[in-house]
Design an enzyme around this catalytic site. Structure first.
Site, mmCIF file in Angstrom:
data_model
loop_
_atom_site.group_PDB
_atom_site.id
_atom_site.type_symbol
_atom_site.label_atom_id
_atom_site.label_comp_id
_atom_site.label_asym_id
_atom_site.label_seq_id
_atom_site.Cartn_x
_atom_site.Cartn_y
_atom_site.Cartn_z
ATOM 1 N N LYS A 98 42.788 -9.460 -101.115
ATOM 2 C CA LYS A 98 42.157 -9.773 -102.404
ATOM 3 C C LYS A 98 41.624 -11.194 -102.324
ATOM 4 O O LYS A 98 42.382 -12.130 -102.040
ATOM 5 C CB LYS A 98 43.186 -9.706 -103.526
ATOM 6 N N ASP A 100 39.590 -6.034 -100.891
ATOM 7 C CA ASP A 100 39.845 -5.322 -102.149
ATOM 8 C C ASP A 100 38.805 -5.740 -103.181
ATOM 9 O O ASP A 100 38.183 -6.795 -103.052
ATOM 10 C CB ASP A 100 41.229 -5.676 -102.697
ATOM 11 N N ARG A 143 35.407 1.687 -98.910
ATOM 12 C CA ARG A 143 36.530 2.383 -99.554
ATOM 13 C C ARG A 143 36.133 2.665 -100.999
ATOM 14 O O ARG A 143 35.923 1.739 -101.779
ATOM 15 C CB ARG A 143 37.764 1.479 -99.501
ATOM 16 N N LYS A 170 38.455 4.810 -107.867
ATOM 17 C CA LYS A 170 37.951 4.961 -109.250
ATOM 18 C C LYS A 170 37.897 3.614 -109.956
ATOM 19 O O LYS A 170 37.001 3.369 -110.760
ATOM 20 C CB LYS A 170 38.843 5.935 -110.015
ATOM 21 N N THR A 197 41.743 8.106 -103.092
ATOM 22 C CA THR A 197 42.073 8.796 -104.342
ATOM 23 C C THR A 197 43.287 9.696 -104.124
ATOM 24 O O THR A 197 43.550 10.123 -102.991
ATOM 25 C CB THR A 197 40.879 9.647 -104.829
ATOM 26 N N HIS A 198 43.985 9.984 -105.236
ATOM 27 C CA HIS A 198 45.077 10.970 -105.188
ATOM 28 C C HIS A 198 44.657 12.244 -105.894
ATOM 29 O O HIS A 198 45.447 13.162 -106.048
ATOM 30 C CB HIS A 198 46.329 10.395 -105.872
ATOM 31 N N GLU A 210 48.104 3.647 -114.648
ATOM 32 C CA GLU A 210 47.295 4.740 -114.119
ATOM 33 C C GLU A 210 47.776 6.103 -114.576
ATOM 34 O O GLU A 210 47.016 7.047 -114.661
ATOM 35 C CB GLU A 210 47.404 4.731 -112.591
HETATM 36 P P1 FDA Z 1 43.515 9.433 -111.213
HETATM 37 O O1 FDA Z 1 44.447 8.321 -111.540
HETATM 38 O O2 FDA Z 1 42.401 9.757 -112.129
HETATM 39 O O3 FDA Z 1 44.413 10.708 -110.962
HETATM 40 C C1 FDA Z 1 43.755 11.969 -110.761
HETATM 41 C C2 FDA Z 1 44.762 13.007 -110.338
HETATM 42 O O4 FDA Z 1 45.398 12.618 -109.125
HETATM 43 C C3 FDA Z 1 45.888 13.231 -111.313
HETATM 44 O O5 FDA Z 1 45.481 14.050 -112.395
HETATM 45 C C4 FDA Z 1 46.912 13.888 -110.408
HETATM 46 O O6 FDA Z 1 46.571 15.223 -110.177
HETATM 47 C C5 FDA Z 1 46.725 13.106 -109.118
HETATM 48 N N1 FDA Z 1 47.674 11.970 -109.091
HETATM 49 C C6 FDA Z 1 47.398 10.687 -109.352
HETATM 50 N N2 FDA Z 1 48.522 9.947 -109.244
HETATM 51 C C7 FDA Z 1 49.512 10.784 -108.928
HETATM 52 C C8 FDA Z 1 50.913 10.642 -108.703
HETATM 53 N N3 FDA Z 1 51.537 9.459 -108.833
HETATM 54 N N4 FDA Z 1 51.630 11.739 -108.382
HETATM 55 C C9 FDA Z 1 51.033 12.946 -108.307
HETATM 56 N N5 FDA Z 1 49.721 13.154 -108.531
HETATM 57 C C10 FDA Z 1 48.966 12.088 -108.821
HETATM 58 N N6 FDA Z 1 41.429 -0.141 -107.493
HETATM 59 C C11 FDA Z 1 40.662 -1.249 -107.694
HETATM 60 O O7 FDA Z 1 40.206 -1.485 -108.827
HETATM 61 N N7 FDA Z 1 40.390 -2.083 -106.648
HETATM 62 C C12 FDA Z 1 40.818 -1.843 -105.374
HETATM 63 O O8 FDA Z 1 40.564 -2.623 -104.462
HETATM 64 C C13 FDA Z 1 41.611 -0.678 -105.166
HETATM 65 N N8 FDA Z 1 42.071 -0.359 -103.916
HETATM 66 C C14 FDA Z 1 42.658 0.873 -103.707
HETATM 67 C C15 FDA Z 1 42.959 1.280 -102.400
HETATM 68 C C16 FDA Z 1 43.450 2.562 -102.182
HETATM 69 C C17 FDA Z 1 43.730 2.996 -100.778
HETATM 70 C C18 FDA Z 1 43.676 3.445 -103.278
HETATM 71 C C19 FDA Z 1 44.189 4.840 -103.063
HETATM 72 C C20 FDA Z 1 43.429 3.038 -104.564
HETATM 73 C C21 FDA Z 1 42.923 1.739 -104.788
HETATM 74 N N9 FDA Z 1 42.656 1.308 -106.083
HETATM 75 C C22 FDA Z 1 41.908 0.160 -106.267
HETATM 76 C C23 FDA Z 1 43.211 2.042 -107.265
HETATM 77 C C24 FDA Z 1 42.228 3.061 -107.810
HETATM 78 O O9 FDA Z 1 41.145 2.408 -108.410
HETATM 79 C C25 FDA Z 1 42.880 3.978 -108.856
HETATM 80 O O10 FDA Z 1 43.341 3.207 -109.916
HETATM 81 C C26 FDA Z 1 44.008 4.814 -108.333
HETATM 82 O O11 FDA Z 1 43.763 5.261 -107.038
HETATM 83 C C27 FDA Z 1 44.224 6.047 -109.226
HETATM 84 O O12 FDA Z 1 43.062 6.848 -109.235
HETATM 85 P P2 FDA Z 1 42.965 8.307 -108.570
HETATM 86 O O13 FDA Z 1 41.686 8.390 -107.820
HETATM 87 O O14 FDA Z 1 44.170 8.592 -107.790
HETATM 88 O O15 FDA Z 1 42.801 9.265 -109.787
#
Ligand code: FDA
Length: 302
Positions: free
Chosen positions: A98, A134, A184, A187, A226-227, A287
Site C-alpha cells: 500500500k 494495492d 488485479r 470490487k 474475488t470470492h 464486506e
Molecule cells: P462480495 O463481497 O460481493 O461477495 C460476493 C459473494 O462471494 C458472496 O455473496 C459469497 O457468495 C462469496 N463470499 C464472499 N465472502 C465470503 C466468505 N467470507 N465466505 C464465503 N463466501 C464468501 N480492495 C481494495 O479496495 N483495494 C485493494 O487493493 C484490494 N486488494 C484485494 C486483493 C485480493 C487478492 C482480494 C481477493 C481482494 C482485494 N480487495 C481490495 C478487496 C475487494 O475489493 C473486496 O472488498 C473483497 O474481495 C470482497 O469482494 P468479493 O469480490 O469477494 O465479492
C-alpha cells in the site's frame, strides 16, 4: 448502512483503541491475518504453497504519519523478500504494497512513496519475485497509477489493483491491458461517494464483468481477485482458452474453494501479516454480515 458504519469505524481512532485492546479480538483476527511477525508470514506461505497455492504477502500498515514509519515498512519488506529467497519460496510468493504505508500521505508524498516503492522493487528483483501495488480510496487512484507508470519503466512486472466499483475503472482496464501488464481486478473495499463509485452492489457486479471482459480480451496478465462464485464462473468461461491469468482470494476466506481452484494451477492467496491489522480487519467485517457475526459470536462466547 452497516457497511458504511463499519468503514467509518475503520477510520476512527476511538474505535480502533477499543477493538485493539479487547483480548477477545485477537483469535478472530487470526482467521484473516497470518500473525504479527515475519516468521508467521513465512510459515503460512509454506503451508499454502504446500497445497498448490501461490501467495502475495502484505505487511500491514496504512496510517503512516512520518518518514521513520515509512522507512520501517520498507525495511520490513526488504527483510521479508530476503527471507522468501532464502527459504526457497520466492517462486511461490510475491508482495503487495500500500503506497500509504510507504509515505504517500506525507508532504511530497508521491515522491516519497515512489522512492520507497522503488527500494522494495529492487529487493523483489534481487529475490526473484514481483510486487503489486494495492489500491486505496479514490483520492489516491491517479497518484498510485502515476507511481505504477514510473516503476514499470524499470520494473515492468510491477502489478496494479483496479476497483470495479469506481466508474472510471473500465477505462483504466483498457489503458492497462497491454502485454506484460499485471492487473488485479477487485470490487473495491472503501467507502466511496456516488459521484465516483457505483452505489448498488448489482451495478458493481456488472462493472466487474465488463472490466473482466476488457482484461481477458487484452494482452496483459489478469488477476481475478474475488470470492464471488458468479465472477469465478464468468472468469473461467472468459479465460478458458487464454494462457496467463490467475484467481486470487484473501487469506481465511473460502479455503475449500481456494484449494479447488489451486488444482487448476492458478490460485493466489493474499496474506496480510503484522501488528497494524485494524483497518484491514474492519474492511473484512464490513464486506460480509457473516464475518461480522463470526466476530460478534467470538466476543460473546469468549
Ligand atoms: P462480495 O463481497 O460481493 O461477495 C460476493 C459473494 O462471494 C458472496 O455473496 C459469497 O457468495 C462469496 N463470499 C464472499 N465472502 C465470503 C466468505 N467470507 N465466505 C464465503 N463466501 C464468501 N480492495 C481494495 O479496495 N483495494 C485493494 O487493493 C484490494 N486488494 C484485494 C486483493 C485480493 C487478492 C482480494 C481477493 C481482494 C482485494 N480487495 C481490495 C478487496 C475487494 O475489493 C473486496 O472488498 C473483497 O474481495 C470482497 O469482494 P468479493 O469480490 O469477494 O465479492
Amino acid at each position: 448502512m452497516l457497511r458504511t458504519a463499519l468503514l467509518t469505524a475503520a477510520g476512527s481512532p476511538a474505535c480502533r483503541s477499543l477493538v485493539e485492546r479487547s483480548p477477545l479480538t485477537r483469535p478472530v483476527v487470526r482467521r484473516f491475518v497470518a500473525g504479527a511477525g515475519v516468521d508467521d508470514a513465512i510459515t503460512v506461505t509454506r503451508e499454502l504453497a504446500g497445497s498448490g497455492r501461490l501467495v502475495t504477502l502484505d505487511h500491514l500498515g496504512e496510517d503512516t504519519t512520518d518518514a521513520a514509519m515509512a522507512a520501517a515498512t520498507v525495511k520490513a519488506y526488504v527483510e521479508l523478500l530476503a527471507l522468501l529467497a532464502d527459504s526457497g519460496l520466492a517462486d511461490r510468493a510475491e508482495v503487495s504494497v500500500k503506497l500509504s504505508a510507504v509515505g504517500q500521505r506525507l508532504p511530497d508524498g508521491d515522491r516519497v512513496a515512489l522512492d520507497n516503492a522503488r527500494r522494495i522493487c529492487e529487493a523483489a528483483a534481487a529475490a526473484g519475485t514481483t510486487v503489486t501495488l494495492d489500491m486505496e480510496d479514490h483520492t489516491t487512484t491517479d497518484a498510485t497509477l502515476g507511481v505504477l507508470r514510473e516503476l514499470r519503466a524499470d520494473f515492468p512486472w510491477v502489478g496494479a489493483v483496479l476497483q470495479a466499483y469506481l466508474k472510471r475503472t473500465e477505462q483504466d482496464c483498457r489503458d492497462l491491458a497491454y502485454p506484460g501488464s499485471r492487473v488485479r481486478l477487485c470490487k473495491g473495499a472503501y467507502s466511496e461517494p456516488p459521484s465516483v463509485a457505483y452505489p448498488d452492489k448489482s451495478e458493481v457486479d456488472r462493472s466487474y464483468v465488463r472490466c473482466l471482459r476488457v482484461l481477458m480480451a487484452g494482452e496483459g496478465y489478469p488477476m481475478v481477485a474475488t470470492h464471488d462464485p458468479r465472477m469465478i464462473a464468468i472468469a473461467a468461461e472468459l479465460g478458458k482458452d487464454r494462457p496467463g491469468w490467475e484467481y486470487q482470494m484473501l487469506y481465511g476466506i473460502r479455503d475449500a474453494e481456494q484449494r479447488r481452484l489451486a488444482g487448476g494451477g492458478r490460485m493466489r492467496v493474499y496474506v496480510p501479516y503484522g501488528d497494524e491489522w485494524y483497518g484491514y480487519f474492519m474492511r473484512r467485517l464490513a464486506e460480509r454480515p457473516a464475518n461480522l457475526a463470526f466476530f460478534l459470536r467470538a466476543l460473546l462466547t469468549g
